[in-house]
Design a protein around this motif. Structure first.
Motif, PDB file in Angstrom:
ATOM      1  N   VAL A 100      12.476   1.878  -3.016  1.00 25.53           N
ATOM      2  CA  VAL A 100      12.618   2.433  -1.675  1.00 25.53           C
ATOM      3  C   VAL A 100      12.427   3.935  -1.781  1.00 25.53           C
ATOM      4  N   THR A 101      11.589   4.489  -0.922  1.00 28.72           N
ATOM      5  CA  THR A 101      11.360   5.930  -0.901  1.00 28.72           C
ATOM      6  C   THR A 101      11.765   6.475   0.452  1.00 28.72           C
ATOM      7  N   ARG A 102      12.531   7.569   0.431  1.00 25.66           N
ATOM      8  CA  ARG A 102      12.901   8.259   1.667  1.00 25.66           C
ATOM      9  C   ARG A 102      12.341   9.669   1.608  1.00 25.66           C
ATOM     10  N   GLU A 103      11.559  10.009   2.635  1.00 25.81           N
ATOM     11  CA  GLU A 103      11.036  11.360   2.801  1.00 25.81           C
ATOM     12  C   GLU A 103      11.388  11.784   4.217  1.00 25.81           C
ATOM     13  N   GLY A 104      12.409  12.634   4.341  1.00 30.60           N
ATOM     14  CA  GLY A 104      12.897  13.017   5.661  1.00 30.60           C
ATOM     15  C   GLY A 104      13.477  11.804   6.360  1.00 30.60           C
ATOM     16  N   ASP A 105      12.966  11.499   7.548  1.00 32.26           N
ATOM     17  CA  ASP A 105      13.431  10.339   8.301  1.00 32.26           C
ATOM     18  C   ASP A 105      12.545   9.116   8.106  1.00 32.26           C
ATOM     19  N   THR A 125      14.382   6.495  -4.275  1.00 31.40           N
ATOM     20  CA  THR A 125      13.943   7.869  -4.486  1.00 31.40           C
ATOM     21  C   THR A 125      14.026   8.551  -3.131  1.00 31.40           C
ATOM     22  N   ALA A 126      14.865   9.587  -3.040  1.00 28.61           N
ATOM     23  CA  ALA A 126      15.121  10.207  -1.740  1.00 28.61           C
ATOM     24  C   ALA A 126      15.103  11.728  -1.852  1.00 28.61           C
ATOM     25  N   ASP A 127      14.622  12.364  -0.800  1.00 23.56           N
ATOM     26  CA  ASP A 127      14.628  13.822  -0.767  1.00 23.56           C
ATOM     27  C   ASP A 127      15.947  14.369  -0.226  1.00 23.56           C
ATOM     28  N   ASP A 159       0.818  -1.200   0.000  1.00 25.62           N
ATOM     29  CA  ASP A 159       0.000   0.000   0.000  1.00 25.62           C
ATOM     30  C   ASP A 159       0.858   1.258   0.000  1.00 25.62           C
ATOM     31  N   THR A 160       2.125   1.132   0.352  1.00 27.22           N
ATOM     32  CA  THR A 160       3.014   2.274   0.453  1.00 27.22           C
ATOM     33  C   THR A 160       3.722   2.477  -0.873  1.00 27.22           C
ATOM     34  N   SER A 161       4.674   3.397  -0.908  1.00 26.89           N
ATOM     35  CA  SER A 161       5.422   3.674  -2.136  1.00 26.89           C
ATOM     36  C   SER A 161       6.359   2.546  -2.488  1.00 26.89           C
ATOM     37  N   GLY A 162       6.668   1.665  -1.552  1.00 30.05           N
ATOM     38  CA  GLY A 162       7.596   0.579  -1.819  1.00 30.05           C
ATOM     39  C   GLY A 162       6.914  -0.520  -2.600  1.00 30.05           C
ATOM     40  N   SER A 163       7.644  -1.135  -3.529  1.00 31.73           N
ATOM     41  CA  SER A 163       7.080  -2.254  -4.271  1.00 31.73           C
ATOM     42  C   SER A 163       8.170  -3.277  -4.514  1.00 31.73           C
TER      43      SER A 163
END
Length: 127
Positions: free
Chosen positions: A47-52, A74-76, A31-35
């Motif tokens: 893998v998605t990184r948004e802040g911590d 994908t990281a901010d 359900d999250t951005s990870g697949s």
């Protein structure tokens, strides 16, 4: 826990250990951005990184011994993931989207984690 997320966990990602798991065919998406995608020769995880915060966050993914895992990150902000295999592997990434390949040559559960922040991103169940 949603069924799709359970499938991702069943695929097998773990850190700092060793367990067995067979690669599966098809695609599992949480359900999250990870697949997670597996096709026998390789597996792919986003893998998605948004802040911590990381997605996925500790899910297990099944991987065959010597099967290639393609991580799309994908990281901010820039960071580093640590793969607690033998030998250990480090994946440095920049802000934006990048792709990295790893393989694990022995069965077990291998954690993929960030040390800053301290988060287990994936648990690879290698069979």
């Amino acid at each position: 826990m949603p069924a799709a997320l359970s499938l991702v966990l069943a695929v097998g990602l773990t850190a700092c250990g060793s367990d067995d798991a067979e690669p599966s065919g098809g695609t599992q998406t949480s359900d999250t951005s990870g697949s997670t995608d597996t096709d026998g020769d390789s597996a792919a995880v986003t893998v998605t990184r948004e802040g911590d915060a990381f997605t996925p966050n500790g899910e297990r993914v099944e991987l065959g011994v010597d099967q290639t895992l393609v991580l799309t990150i994908t990281a901010d902000e820039a960071g580093e993931l640590h793969v607690h295999s033998t030998p250990e592997q480090e994946i440095a990434y920049d802000a934006g989207t990048s792709e990295h390949e790893i393989t694990i040559d022995r069965p077990g559960v291998v954690e993929v984690e960030s040390h800053e922040p301290d988060v287990i991103v994936l648990q690879l169940e290698v069979r």
